[in-house]
Enzyme design. Structure first.
Site: not given
Ligand code: ZN
Length: 319
Positions: A12-13, A201, A203, A234, A243
């Protein structure tokens, strides 16, 4: 031994911040590789508008073909009521609902004020019976538009979400500005307001992500997000990496005596697969450096009388 759940967010991310659009087959193969690594929570898709997040346009098809295993829970990211309907229709096990801590970012990210996002969260949590609901507070460590974010403000949002029926609070360093002292400050502030499980979460935008993750575990976090290979990026720092990487995190946790239940060798393979599909070398370092101690070398000793293998010239090989 203490333990923490690693939540895989690469599909996802990670993918949604990669410029290369993958087909559904590749995404399903990636999920199969990740499921095979023993991960128990995978954020597989986002139910955002396909025009805004083209990489997630096939979210329903991905979920329909995602490998199912006992104990494996799939998470769908949700930004609004429409996203919730899609997520429930697609058969996710959990929804992760994002609210952003600051007004400017909230309006830009999901076209809602923070107050509207709280109202929306309450409605979503009320309708999402039967699935776990996580409230993620985005930009909890800092905002690209408004700068510093007060821990007490984040704690207030976490409390509001807890009152509305959240099962878990996730604190997201969306732009990767946090340091371990921020983690401790945030946990202390949030713990004043709610005892819900805390997920983080991070990064690795400024190379503080792993230190933050370990600080979060020491502060009592029950779950940590990471993306295999550290893929992603990002949106507010175009040259930055994504991440924290699942395999690098799992290594640091294992060597710290924190159980995760994941297979590091299989995570490295999953990262190699997705890196090849994305046409890039993933930022994660474990796949380059190798595990330690090396799997094949431990615990066996060289056979009696066998000389250790010589490598290099013997001069200047170690710098
Ligand atoms: Zn994120």
């Amino acid at each position: 031994m203490s333990s923490v759940t690693v939540v895989e967010v690469g599909p996802r991310d990670g993918l949604q911040n990669e410029p290369v659009l993958l087909g559904t087959d590749d995404k399903v193969a990636y999920l199969e590789a990740l499921a095979g690594a023993g991960l128990t929570r995978i954020e597989a898709v986002s139910f955002a508008h396909p025009r805004l997040v083209p990489q997630m346009a096939d979210a329903e098809q991905v979920m329909a073909r995602a490998p199912r295993r006992d104990g494996l829970s799939y998470i769908g990211l949700v930004l609004n009521a429409r996203g919730l309907d899609r997520a429930l229709g697609a058969g996710v096990d959990e929804v992760n609902v994002v609210l952003v801590a600051t007004e400017t970012f909230s309006l830009r990210n999901q076209n809602m004020t923070v107050a509207e996002a709280l109202t929306s969260f309450s409605a979503i949590a009320g309708r999402a019976s039967g699935v776990r609901v996580t409230a993620t507070v985005g930009a909890a460590f800092g905002c690209p538009f408004e700068g510093e974010v007060l821990a007490e403000h984040v704690a207030e949002l976490a409390w509001r979400c807890a009152e509305s029926g959240a099962d878990e609070i996730a604190l997201a360093d969306t732009i990767g500005v946090g340091v371990p002292a921020d983690v401790r400050r945030l946990v202390a502030a949030v713990r004043e307001r709610t005892s819900l499980p805390l997920r983080f979460h991070f990064h690795n935008t400024r190379n503080t992500g792993y230190a933050n993750a370990l600080a979060a575990v020491e502060a009592g976090a029950s779950a940590l997000d990471a993306s295999s290979g550290g893929i992603g990026g990002c949106p507010f720092a175009p040259a930055a990496t994504g991440n924290i990487a699942t395999e690098d995190l799992a290594y640091a946790l294992r060597r710290s005596g924190v159980g995760t239940g994941v297979r590091i060798d299989r995570l490295v393979s999953a990262a190699a697969f997705i890196g090849e599909r994305l046409g890039k070398q993933v930022p994660a370092l474990l796949g380059r450096a190798g595990d330690f101690p090396p799997e094949a070398a431990s615990p066996s000793q060289p056979a009696q009388g066998a000389a250790p293998e010589r490598r290099g010239s013997g001069r200047g090989a170690v710098g």
